[in-house]
Design a protein around this motif. Structure first.
Motif, PDB file in Angstrom:
ATOM      1  N   MET A   1       0.858  -1.186   0.000  1.00  0.00           N
ATOM      2  CA  MET A   1       0.000   0.000   0.000  1.00  0.00           C
ATOM      3  C   MET A   1       0.897   1.238   0.000  1.00  0.00           C
ATOM      4  SD  MET A   1      -2.818  -1.451   2.737  1.00  0.00           S
ATOM      5  CE  MET A   1      -4.021  -0.138   2.501  1.00  0.00           C
ATOM      6  N   PHE A   2       1.683   1.359  -1.075  1.00  0.00           N
ATOM      7  CA  PHE A   2       2.715   2.392  -1.120  1.00  0.00           C
ATOM      8  C   PHE A   2       2.131   3.803  -1.204  1.00  0.00           C
ATOM      9  CE2 PHE A   2       4.844  -1.343  -3.216  1.00  0.00           C
ATOM     10  CZ  PHE A   2       5.620  -1.679  -2.116  1.00  0.00           C
ATOM     11  N   GLY A   3       0.993   3.948  -1.879  1.00  0.00           N
ATOM     12  CA  GLY A   3       0.368   5.260  -1.983  1.00  0.00           C
ATOM     13  C   GLY A   3      -0.040   5.787  -0.620  1.00  0.00           C
ATOM     14  N   LYS A   4      -0.669   4.940   0.180  1.00  0.00           N
ATOM     15  CA  LYS A   4      -1.080   5.360   1.521  1.00  0.00           C
ATOM     16  C   LYS A   4       0.120   5.544   2.437  1.00  0.00           C
ATOM     17  CE  LYS A   4      -5.860   3.786   1.637  1.00  0.00           C
ATOM     18  NZ  LYS A   4      -6.898   3.048   2.371  1.00  0.00           N
ATOM     19  N   ALA A   5       1.140   4.711   2.241  1.00  0.00           N
ATOM     20  CA  ALA A   5       2.355   4.866   3.045  1.00  0.00           C
ATOM     21  C   ALA A   5       3.015   6.209   2.745  1.00  0.00           C
ATOM     22  CB  ALA A   5       3.325   3.717   2.752  1.00  0.00           C
ATOM     23  N   LEU A   6       2.997   6.620   1.485  1.00  0.00           N
ATOM     24  CA  LEU A   6       3.578   7.913   1.115  1.00  0.00           C
ATOM     25  C   LEU A   6       2.784   9.061   1.738  1.00  0.00           C
ATOM     26  CD1 LEU A   6       5.530   9.682  -0.452  1.00  0.00           C
ATOM     27  CD2 LEU A   6       4.077   9.386  -2.486  1.00  0.00           C
ATOM     28  N   GLN A   7       1.457   8.973   1.703  1.00  0.00           N
ATOM     29  CA  GLN A   7       0.627  10.009   2.330  1.00  0.00           C
ATOM     30  C   GLN A   7       0.872  10.061   3.835  1.00  0.00           C
ATOM     31  OE1 GLN A   7      -3.605  10.288   0.932  1.00  0.00           O
ATOM     32  NE2 GLN A   7      -3.060   8.529  -0.322  1.00  0.00           N
ATOM     33  N   PHE A   8       1.067   8.895   4.437  1.00  0.00           N
ATOM     34  CA  PHE A   8       1.356   8.819   5.867  1.00  0.00           C
ATOM     35  C   PHE A   8       2.671   9.531   6.184  1.00  0.00           C
ATOM     36  CE2 PHE A   8       2.659   5.777   9.503  1.00  0.00           C
ATOM     37  CZ  PHE A   8       2.158   6.642  10.454  1.00  0.00           C
ATOM     38  N   SER A   9       3.686   9.265   5.375  1.00  0.00           N
ATOM     39  CA  SER A   9       4.991   9.895   5.578  1.00  0.00           C
ATOM     40  C   SER A   9       4.905  11.413   5.406  1.00  0.00           C
ATOM     41  CB  SER A   9       6.010   9.314   4.586  1.00  0.00           C
ATOM     42  OG  SER A   9       7.252   9.974   4.683  1.00  0.00           O
ATOM     43  N   GLU A  10       4.173  11.852   4.387  1.00  0.00           N
ATOM     44  CA  GLU A  10       4.022  13.295   4.144  1.00  0.00           C
ATOM     45  C   GLU A  10       3.274  13.962   5.298  1.00  0.00           C
ATOM     46  OE1 GLU A  10       3.900  13.143  -0.762  1.00  0.00           O
ATOM     47  OE2 GLU A  10       2.043  13.048   0.403  1.00  0.00           O
ATOM     48  N   TRP A  11       2.257  13.285   5.808  1.00  0.00           N
ATOM     49  CA  TRP A  11       1.469  13.834   6.925  1.00  0.00           C
ATOM     50  C   TRP A  11       2.329  13.956   8.183  1.00  0.00           C
ATOM     51  CZ3 TRP A  11       0.141  11.743  11.693  1.00  0.00           C
ATOM     52  CH2 TRP A  11      -0.850  12.428  12.406  1.00  0.00           C
ATOM     53  N   LEU A  12       3.149  12.954   8.438  1.00  0.00           N
ATOM     54  CA  LEU A  12       4.007  12.973   9.620  1.00  0.00           C
ATOM     55  C   LEU A  12       4.919  14.194   9.619  1.00  0.00           C
ATOM     56  CD1 LEU A  12       5.055   9.210   9.789  1.00  0.00           C
ATOM     57  CD2 LEU A  12       3.670  10.421  11.492  1.00  0.00           C
ATOM     58  N   GLU A  13       5.498  14.500   8.465  1.00  0.00           N
ATOM     59  CA  GLU A  13       6.405  15.646   8.392  1.00  0.00           C
ATOM     60  C   GLU A  13       5.635  16.961   8.431  1.00  0.00           C
ATOM     61  OE1 GLU A  13      10.318  17.043   5.848  1.00  0.00           O
ATOM     62  OE2 GLU A  13       8.749  15.922   4.816  1.00  0.00           O
TER      63      GLU A  13
END
Length: 593
Positions: free
Chosen positions: A172-184
């Motif tokens: 689920m790389f798309g959601k993982a990327l959104q998660f990473s962006e949100w964290l920062e």
């Protein structure tokens, strides 16, 4: 290292010289070298200008035309490309967010455990954070996370790491990327270099490595380190982009990062797939830079020799590996067995398989999923039945998939179906690769109707069409004799799902058109491959020329086309080219002249 390079095919029988210039390579699971090399005596004279060898001083891989200097390697203009793209992953990979240093088998074992936990629900339950992301709409992860935090939930680095790992394991790389962006963006995590490297990897997977490379400029300078560039390197190798991979490798050298085995192993995997003749140059550079081979280095070389059907060379690499005190694990043995099977050395293959079974007797269950398909390939039905019976009472999902593959190779479709039906009932959330195993069984048995029913079943259970399933359907139609339907399906799949097909999907179509002597459609597929970003290589031209030969027609400008793509024919292809050369001379034409 000298002895390792000797365990390969001879160079051309003339002097060999490597001049100065630049390079690069891929891998997805980093492996770290164990200290520096010592005691690899060589007659090479190394200098900043060039490396020169006398005629008989090298017994190694054929010359590749790579330049070597203190910076690295670069592909020489006009160098022969003898390899073909390979869409099947080697099993050496998967760049993990945590950059593990385990063996390929251990990585696979961990992935299997994780997948069982996710699909069976018997061992592991997702955290509330993980469920919040899983259940969020595709493009609304940030909103779901804002709501989750506003409800009073707290985040720890352990929670974040666990959730990111589960998202990656489920691809689920798309959601993982959104998660990473949100964290920062929300300041929920103080990013370090590994976090930035993880983000870059997700960008590469979702948007492509070029976008990932652009992202580096936004990373604080203090965090633009080796881990970031190593991750970019791995993704360019995954994409088989030799030019960009070489550029990144050289960039790492220019920035004076410590060059671990990771970069060199990446290069070995890349050139194993694209052009095996360049492997010698990688080993030469490793020797020059005092980089000691790792277990992974030996595994890559063993596989490369096996793919070249050089059993003696493969065995010499194994001997060198043992001399260095590196024991053969079940995974390495499985590679040996695979190549013995494909090379027709059944007795040697059987001996290796028995050695693999000793790992089972020592309490390891992981060899069974490697053994089953190999016994199936050897047509040893009794052994397949015996191994399956040993785990049938409580099998792991990967053992089930291995048994399906084995029965498929034995053309025993009912047995494969029985196990697959059990998988569907036991594990509620299957991935496309699980359906792919059964779909391939139907394809190999030319069971088009059942194959189509399985694809519909997959869609009903919520699995999205991906390049792997698309490839299987193309082969299903083609092997059933419906090449035009296979072609049409591929076109529609690309349009509807916006995906890039696998290299093998195009080659399946081109091969079937070539068999018919259908020059028009073979050329059409050749052109579509270019449009999809696949470089024209030896294999494509060989198949295309075969279409002209079977059509008994001339191929105007074929030599010039090959030269433009820096592809040069071997003896067999040159003979085929002569058959379709519009200006070829015959005994009669000489008389007429």
């Amino acid at each position: 290292m000298w002895a390792l390079r000797r365990a390969s095919t001879p160079l051309r029988n003339h002097g060999y010289r490597v001049r100065t210039s630049y390079v690069f390579g891929k891998l997805e699971v980093p492996y770290f070298w164990e200290g520096n090399v010592a005691g690899f005596g060589t007659t090479a004279a190394l200098s900043d200008r060039f490396i020169s060898f006398e005629r008989n001083n090298l017994a190694t891989w054929p010359s590749s035309g790579i330049y070597i200097n203190s910076h690295g390697l670069s592909t020489q203009a006009g160098a022969e490309n003898s390899g073909e793209e390979d869409d099947v992953e080697d099993g050496f990979s998967e760049l993990d967010e945590t950059f593990p240093t385990t063996s390929p088998l251990e990585d696979s074992k961990a992935a299997d455990d994780n997948e069982q936990e996710l699909t069976s629900g018997s061992k592991w339950a997702p955290s509330e954070l993980t469920k919040a992301i899983w259940n969020a709409p595709a493009l609304s992860v940030a909103s779901a996370l804002d709501k989750w935090v506003n409800e009073g939930n707290k985040l720890s680095r352990d929670d974040i790491s666990s959730t990111m790992t589960s998202l990656r394991k489920r691809q689920m790389f798309g959601k993982a990327l959104q998660f990473s962006e949100w964290l920062e963006a929300r300041g929920q995590l103080e990013f370090n270099e590994r976090d930035y490297a993880s983000r870059l990897d997700l960008i590469a997977k979702v948007k492509g490595p070029h976008k990932a490379e652009s992202y580096i400029a936004t990373i604080p300078k203090s965090f633009q380190g080796e881990a970031v560039y190593r991750t970019l390197l791995a993704n360019y190798v995954v994409a088989k982009n030799v030019k960009k991979a070489e550029e990144v490798f050289n960039k790492m050298k220019d920035l004076e990062f410590p060059m671990t085995t990771f970069a060199y192993d990446q290069m070995l995997v890349l050139y194993k797939r694209i052009d095996k003749k360049k492997i010698a140059d990688v080993l030469l550079l490793m020797e020059k830079e005092n980089v000691k081979p790792s277990r992974f280095t030996y595994i890559a070389l063993i596989d490369a020799k096996g793919l070249s059907n050089d059993m003696r060379g493969m065995e010499q690499v194994v001997d060198k590996m043992k001399d260095e005190g590196i024991e053969l694990d079940v995974y390495t043995l499985s590679i040996l067995a695979k190549h013995y099977v494909s090379g027709g050395h059944k007795d040697k293959a059987k001996a290796v398989l028995k050695e693999m079974e000793e790992f089972d007797s020592n309490g390891s269950q992981w060899s069974r999923r490697l053994l089953l398909p190999l016994y199936g390939e050897l047509q040893m039905e009794d052994e397949v039945r015996r191994l399956w019976k040993s785990c049938e009472a409580n099998p792991r999902i990967e053992e089930c998939m291995a048994a399906i593959v084995a029965w498929g190779r034995l053309k025993n479709v009912p047995e494969a179906e029985s196990i697959f039906n059990r998988v569907v009932k036991t594990w509620t959330k299957l991935s496309t690769r699980h359906y792919h195993a059964m779909l391939k069984v139907y394809g190999d048995s030319k069971m088009l109707t059942k194959g189509k029913e399985l694809v519909n079943q997959m869609a009903e259970r919520g699995c999205r069409m991906d390049p792997l399933i698309c490839d299987a359907v193309v082969k299903l139609y083609a092997e059933a004799g419906e090449v035009e339907k296979a072609d049409s399906f591929l076109v529609k799949a690309v349009q509807q799902y916006g995906m890039k097909p696998l290299f093998t999907s195009y080659m399946t179509l081109m091969d079937h058109y070539a068999r018919r002597g259908d020059v028009h459609n073979a050329e059409k597929i050749f052109h579509r491959m270019r449009q999809s970003g696949f470089m024209a290589r030896f294999g494509q031209f060989g198949t295309l020329i075969r279409a002209y030969v079977n059509a008994k027609t001339t191929a105007y400008g074929m030599r010039e086309r090959m030269m433009a793509d820096k592809v040069f024919p071997n003896k067999a292809l040159a003979e085929q080219l002569a058959q379709v050369d519009p200006f070829r001379k015959t005994a009669v034409s000489d008389l007429l002249d």
